[in-house]
Design an enzyme around this catalytic site. Structure first.
Site, PDB file in Angstrom:
ATOM      1  N   ILE A 137      27.015  -2.758  29.864  1.00 14.69           N
ATOM      2  CA  ILE A 137      27.805  -1.704  29.247  1.00 14.69           C
ATOM      3  C   ILE A 137      26.981  -1.009  27.845  1.00 14.69           C
ATOM      4  O   ILE A 137      26.680  -2.108  27.044  1.00 14.69           O
ATOM      5  CB  ILE A 137      29.257  -2.182  28.714  1.00 14.69           C
ATOM      6  CG1 ILE A 137      29.889  -3.216  29.787  1.00 14.69           C
ATOM      7  CG2 ILE A 137      30.292  -1.093  28.179  1.00 14.69           C
ATOM      8  CD1 ILE A 137      30.493  -2.336  30.839  1.00 14.69           C
ATOM      9  N   CYS A 138      26.982   0.122  28.047  1.00  9.81           N
ATOM     10  CA  CYS A 138      26.694   0.984  26.748  1.00  9.81           C
ATOM     11  C   CYS A 138      27.533   2.299  26.629  1.00  9.81           C
ATOM     12  O   CYS A 138      28.558   1.958  26.844  1.00  9.81           O
ATOM     13  CB  CYS A 138      25.199   1.420  26.831  1.00  9.81           C
ATOM     14  SG  CYS A 138      24.793   2.550  28.059  1.00  9.81           S
ATOM     15  N   GLY A 139      27.251   3.013  25.727  1.00 15.78           N
ATOM     16  CA  GLY A 139      27.989   4.275  25.483  1.00 15.78           C
ATOM     17  C   GLY A 139      28.316   5.061  27.006  1.00 15.78           C
ATOM     18  O   GLY A 139      29.360   5.430  26.923  1.00 15.78           O
TER      19      GLY A 139
END
Length: 152
Positions: free
Chosen positions: A69-71
């Site tokens: 998960i990132c932006g």
């Protein structure tokens, strides 16, 4: 067979990473969850470092799959795909999640905390856990072509 999952995220994906980690730990289809992500929103470890650490664990057989998960889910996918033998995808809808495993045998699912709502992310991960690639499927030859090109 219960899955060994490695999860990771940068500070832009920290809140979802924490929520999804708890969901994974509570799911009977998951044998273990290893967190290689940042420890908080103030931790500035870059997403490539987190993504590669997770993908390497999958590539070495220490985990069956990884959730990153990132932006946006894009950067972690790009970084994870640099690891030999890894097929990482960014998916924010059920159909893409299904095809990522059923057609592409992707071992790494990437999502963006700034792109998808938390409840949808939870539903997508739940769906992802129930999917299994069929090595006898019509897609297997295509996945083999990818692996052959890469030399994996």
């Amino acid at each position: 067979m219960a899955l060994k999952i490695v999860i990771g995220g940068d500070n832009a994906g920290f809140n979802y990473k924490e929520a999804l980690r708890k969901d994974l730990e509570a799911d009977d289809r998951v044998a273990s969850v290893e967190d290689v992500g940042v420890g908080g929103v103030d931790d500035t470890t870059s997403y490539p470092n987190v993504a590669v650490a997770a993908a390497e664990k999958v590539a070495r057989g220490e985990a069956d799959r990884a959730l990153l998960i990132c932006g946006t889910g894009l950067g972690v996918a790009i970084a994870a795909n640099k690891v030999k033998g890894i097929r990482a995808v960014t998916a924010h809808d059920v159909y893409s999640v299904q095809r990522s495993v059923l057609s592409n045998n992707a071992q790494v699912l990437c999502m963006g905390e700034r792109v998808v709502g938390l409840e949808l992310a939870r539903a997508l991960v739940k769906e992802w856990l129930g999917l299994e690639f069929d090595p006898q499927s019509a897609s297997a030859a295509k996945v083999n072509d990818i692996c052959a090109y890469e030399g994996a």
